[in-house]
Motif scaffolding. Sequence first.
Motif, PDB file in Angstrom:
ATOM      1  N   ASP A 114       0.832  -1.211   0.000  1.00 25.17           N
ATOM      2  CA  ASP A 114       0.000   0.000   0.000  1.00 25.17           C
ATOM      3  C   ASP A 114       0.861   1.253   0.000  1.00 25.17           C
ATOM      4  N   VAL A 115       2.007   1.199   0.668  1.00 23.98           N
ATOM      5  CA  VAL A 115       2.930   2.339   0.628  1.00 23.98           C
ATOM      6  C   VAL A 115       3.365   2.603  -0.807  1.00 23.98           C
ATOM      7  N   ARG A 116       3.715   1.550  -1.536  1.00 25.19           N
ATOM      8  CA  ARG A 116       4.134   1.725  -2.928  1.00 25.19           C
ATOM      9  C   ARG A 116       2.981   2.257  -3.786  1.00 25.19           C
ATOM     10  N   ALA A 117       1.776   1.773  -3.531  1.00 23.53           N
ATOM     11  CA  ALA A 117       0.616   2.270  -4.280  1.00 23.53           C
ATOM     12  C   ALA A 117       0.395   3.760  -3.998  1.00 23.53           C
ATOM     13  N   ALA A 118       0.562   4.138  -2.735  1.00 22.77           N
ATOM     14  CA  ALA A 118       0.398   5.545  -2.359  1.00 22.77           C
ATOM     15  C   ALA A 118       1.490   6.406  -2.993  1.00 22.77           C
ATOM     16  N   LEU A 119       2.720   5.892  -3.057  1.00 23.95           N
ATOM     17  CA  LEU A 119       3.807   6.636  -3.679  1.00 23.95           C
ATOM     18  C   LEU A 119       3.609   6.763  -5.188  1.00 23.95           C
ATOM     19  N   ASP A 120       3.062   5.726  -5.798  1.00 24.97           N
ATOM     20  CA  ASP A 120       2.749   5.815  -7.228  1.00 24.97           C
ATOM     21  C   ASP A 120       1.734   6.921  -7.475  1.00 24.97           C
ATOM     22  N   TRP A 121       0.709   6.963  -6.636  1.00 26.82           N
ATOM     23  CA  TRP A 121      -0.313   8.007  -6.790  1.00 26.82           C
ATOM     24  C   TRP A 121       0.275   9.392  -6.529  1.00 26.82           C
ATOM     25  N   ALA A 122       1.034   9.522  -5.441  1.00 31.44           N
ATOM     26  CA  ALA A 122       1.517  10.830  -5.015  1.00 31.44           C
ATOM     27  C   ALA A 122       2.638  11.370  -5.887  1.00 31.44           C
ATOM     28  N   LEU A 123       3.621  10.514  -6.234  1.00 31.17           N
ATOM     29  CA  LEU A 123       4.815  10.990  -6.933  1.00 31.17           C
ATOM     30  C   LEU A 123       4.796  10.700  -8.425  1.00 31.17           C
ATOM     31  N   VAL A 124       4.421   9.477  -8.799  1.00 30.82           N
ATOM     32  CA  VAL A 124       4.440   9.114 -10.222  1.00 30.82           C
ATOM     33  C   VAL A 124       3.315   9.817 -10.973  1.00 30.82           C
ATOM     34  N   ARG A 125       2.107   9.784 -10.398  1.00 28.27           N
ATOM     35  CA  ARG A 125       0.961  10.423 -11.057  1.00 28.27           C
ATOM     36  C   ARG A 125       0.736  11.851 -10.583  1.00 28.27           C
ATOM     37  N   GLY A 126       1.569  12.319  -9.653  1.00 30.07           N
ATOM     38  CA  GLY A 126       1.490  13.713  -9.221  1.00 30.07           C
ATOM     39  C   GLY A 126       0.286  14.033  -8.369  1.00 30.07           C
ATOM     40  N   GLY A 127      -0.233  13.031  -7.633  1.00 26.71           N
ATOM     41  CA  GLY A 127      -1.423  13.273  -6.826  1.00 26.71           C
ATOM     42  C   GLY A 127      -1.211  14.249  -5.684  1.00 26.71           C
TER      43      GLY A 127
END
Length: 301
Positions: free
Chosen positions: A113-126
């Motif tokens: 879930d941490v990785r999913a949150a980082l994907d949303w926050a940093l990769v997709r710019g959430g």
Amino acid sequence: MNRSPCGGSALFSAHFGVDDAIEVVSDDKLPKHVVLDTLSDLVAKSMVAADVGGHAVTYRLLETIQVYAHEKLSEAGELDALSRRHAQRFLDLCRAPAGIDDDQGRWRQAMADVRAALDWALVRGGNIVLGVDLASAATPISLRLSLLREHRKYLELALAHIFADPNSGTETALRPEMALRSAAALALYFTEGPQPAVDGHLQKARRIAQDIGDKGHELRVLWMLYGIAGNTGNYRQELAYSQIFATAADDSADPMAKLCSHRLMSRALSDLGQQDLAQQQVELALRPAREEVPARPLECL
């Protein structure tokens, strides 16, 4: 479905607990007791699977329902808000980790879930700010779980976002940069070994700590520099960092800092073969009465 625990559960990558669901899904419109009642009802309807085999009951949304719920959240315009709360939930967990050694399976699920949150926050710019904080906070846990190599990409991405920030020179931006550089040095050292980039990150983190007056972080960075010097056989540099640490500890309000400095100095002197002086430092570390020492572990050792 979009504002039910079922909809909110679509944010979780793996198993989640009751507290996770409450923190992510509940709000003024959906009280905690409603989340609990609805979650039980969803289990009874076989829309959510319950796992009772661990230390605590965990839940998992069936894959087809998860995809459907995720689409509904997006259509309703609620996906970003719940994603932010999902990321905040795991940031809070990473900042106060408990039971990693006793229940590594649960923490490995949490890191998904941490990785999913980082994907949303940093990769997709959430939410860059939230992603930067989470990347830093998750580093020690990634180290404990031997997941640093895959976590490094998030640290590098977070640093890139900070460098691109026009306000990067302000204290608001310097503090997360300091934490990220320390985390990046840790990840790089344990995955690639000692190299100039590790020292570069730590020296920059130390300068930032001095500039913003964060004595605690400066001491942690000095301990890392000291440890790397000793582990690589650079004993004179190890002693030099222990002396710098001692000087910085004199200005610290933390009563443990001075005790820690004696322990660091004793090892450095011992590594150089100066056993009499090393013993003096050990005796200084042991001098305070037990009741005078705060009941918490040394952060430096």
